[in-house]
Design a protein around this motif. Structure first.
Motif, PDB file in Angstrom:
ATOM      1  N   HIS A 127      99.121 -15.357  83.851  1.00 26.41           N
ATOM      2  CA  HIS A 127      99.191 -16.795  84.120  1.00 26.41           C
ATOM      3  C   HIS A 127      97.941 -17.282  84.858  1.00 26.41           C
ATOM      4  O   HIS A 127      98.034 -18.075  85.801  1.00 26.41           O
TER       5      HIS A 127
ATOM      6  N   ASN B  36     107.391 -28.894  89.825  1.00 22.42           N
ATOM      7  CA  ASN B  36     108.060 -27.585  89.842  1.00 22.42           C
ATOM      8  C   ASN B  36     108.360 -27.077  91.245  1.00 22.42           C
ATOM      9  O   ASN B  36     108.798 -25.936  91.394  1.00 22.42           O
TER      10      ASN B  36
ATOM     11  N   GLN C 299     111.050 -25.361  81.432  1.00 23.39           N
ATOM     12  CA  GLN C 299     111.049 -24.055  82.077  1.00 23.39           C
ATOM     13  C   GLN C 299     109.618 -23.667  82.458  1.00 23.39           C
ATOM     14  O   GLN C 299     108.669 -23.999  81.757  1.00 23.39           O
ATOM     15  N   THR C 300     109.490 -22.960  83.594  1.00 24.88           N
ATOM     16  CA  THR C 300     108.174 -22.480  84.012  1.00 24.88           C
ATOM     17  C   THR C 300     108.140 -20.962  83.932  1.00 24.88           C
ATOM     18  O   THR C 300     109.165 -20.315  83.769  1.00 24.88           O
ATOM     19  N   ARG C 301     106.918 -20.366  84.089  1.00 28.89           N
ATOM     20  CA  ARG C 301     106.766 -18.935  83.831  1.00 28.89           C
ATOM     21  C   ARG C 301     105.923 -18.202  84.856  1.00 28.89           C
ATOM     22  O   ARG C 301     104.857 -17.699  84.533  1.00 28.89           O
ATOM     23  N   PRO C 302     106.256 -17.984  86.057  1.00 27.35           N
ATOM     24  CA  PRO C 302     107.398 -18.584  86.752  1.00 27.35           C
ATOM     25  C   PRO C 302     107.050 -19.882  87.471  1.00 27.35           C
ATOM     26  O   PRO C 302     107.932 -20.587  87.938  1.00 27.35           O
ATOM     27  N   TYR C 303     105.750 -20.205  87.570  1.00 28.04           N
ATOM     28  CA  TYR C 303     105.363 -21.363  88.376  1.00 28.04           C
ATOM     29  C   TYR C 303     104.850 -22.529  87.543  1.00 28.04           C
ATOM     30  O   TYR C 303     105.009 -23.679  87.922  1.00 28.04           O
TER      31      TYR C 303
ATOM     32  N   PRO D   8     104.278 -24.347  83.541  1.00 27.52           N
ATOM     33  CA  PRO D   8     104.685 -24.349  82.131  1.00 27.52           C
ATOM     34  C   PRO D   8     103.562 -23.805  81.251  1.00 27.52           C
ATOM     35  O   PRO D   8     102.382 -23.959  81.568  1.00 27.52           O
ATOM     36  N   ASP D   9     103.933 -23.163  80.131  1.00 23.57           N
ATOM     37  CA  ASP D   9     102.932 -22.641  79.202  1.00 23.57           C
ATOM     38  C   ASP D   9     102.543 -23.725  78.197  1.00 23.57           C
ATOM     39  O   ASP D   9     102.953 -24.888  78.306  1.00 23.57           O
TER      40      ASP D   9
ATOM     41  N   ALA E 140     105.475 -25.436  76.483  1.00 19.73           N
ATOM     42  CA  ALA E 140     106.194 -26.335  77.392  1.00 19.73           C
ATOM     43  C   ALA E 140     105.405 -27.623  77.624  1.00 19.73           C
ATOM     44  O   ALA E 140     105.987 -28.707  77.722  1.00 19.73           O
TER      45      ALA E 140
END
Length: 308
Positions: A148, A218, A284-288, A290-291, A294
């Protein structure tokens, strides 16, 4: 190239320096131009910036990533196309980026026909800018890569929305910043960023009629209390109106629904604000952060709001 001419190709995230060249402190700052014939475009920087990466788009479609390994880089451009070069990232921390900036010293072109500017002149209202204000998500940071750690501002939702409406993009977004003292980074402060692109360097004024504001999507502004957030938001809304008078504002709520009642109450003081319930989008985030996919979903939701 004269600084005034250089600014004709530079997005509002760039400002002129007295000693020459233009400076930015913003991931997602870009250069926009149209070619009449083929040739080589060369960007010369004030120094070598480690791991400096740009994205090249042709007619609105991503073409390639451009890694700068020295203090200059050249790219061959074909005739009759619209090109945009977007600053993705370089090896620096945010505070250093804000304090020192990245300086583009010159832009040269080998073609026989002049490059054509695409962006409106400062103060020109023929095609107003679409402005996005926020933090690292709005900047397009940490959207890609297994760790990330790859920024992709050219594929972020502000860029996608601006492209959809065929509007030039004005972005004011710095990672870790927020509307309260709880933000982990206080350089730049949210209000300072509205007026400057670096310490003591004024941000250019452009015509904009829509401003999308997205802070703490987020993280609910880093655990601020209701009182802290209400005060910070109230001060910031007044500053936004001062900076972008005449514009309509779209204020996004955090994805977890935090502070929705406060946002609604504060915005009710104004007639030129719309609250956008982003907590209903299911992001949803991945973890912080969005990709890329998203960000596309966010853009679709926001386009629907702006088209109402």
């Amino acid at each position: 190239m004269m600084v005034a001419d250089l600014l004709r190709f530079a997005s509002p995230e760039w400002s002129a320096l007295e000693e020459g060249g233009v400076l930015t402190s913003q991931y997602g700052a870009y250069l926009s131009l149209k070619t009449q014939d083929e040739g080589t475009l060369t960007l010369t920087f004030a120094k070598h910036y480690p791991n400096l990466v740009w994205t090249v788009t042709i007619d609105g479609e991503k073409s390639e990533d451009l890694l700068v390994v020295a203090d200059h880089v050249s790219v061959h451009l074909q005739a009759g196309h619209y090109y945009q070069l977007t600053l993705d990232q370089w090896e620096t921390g945010q505070v250093d980026f804000w304090r020192t900036g990245l300086v583009l010293a010159d832009l040269t072109w080998s073609g026989d026909e002049e490059l054509l500017p695409v962006l409106p002149k400062d103060g020109e209202a023929t095609k107003p800018y679409l402005t996005f204000v926020g933090d690292s998500i709005v900047a397009g940071e940490a959207m890609a890569g297994p760790n990330h750690d790859r920024h992709q501002p050219a594929l972020s939702f502000p860029a996608l929305v601006a492209n959809h409406f065929d509007r030039p993009l004005n972005r004011i977004a710095y990672g870790g910043t927020g509307l309260t003292a709880r933000a982990p980074f206080q350089e730049p402060k949210a209000i300072d960023a509205l007026w400057q692109v670096g310490e003591g360097i004024s941000r250019r004024r452009v015509v904009t009629d829509r401003v999308i504001v997205a802070y703490g999507l987020n993280d609910a502004n880093y655990g601020a209390s209701d009182q802290e957030f209400a005060f910070g938001l109230r001060v910031y809304l007044l500053e936004l109106v001062k900076r972008f008078h005449g514009a309509h504002f779209y204020l996004l709520t955090p994805w977890n629904g935090a502070f929705v009642d406060i946002v609604l109450a504060e915005v009710a003081r104004f007639s030129n604000f719309t609250v956008v319930r982003a907590d209903q989008w299911g992001i949803q985030t991945r973890p912080y952060h969005p990709d890329v996919l998203a960000h596309q979903k966010i853009a679709e939701q926001l386009v629907a709001v702006l088209e109402e």
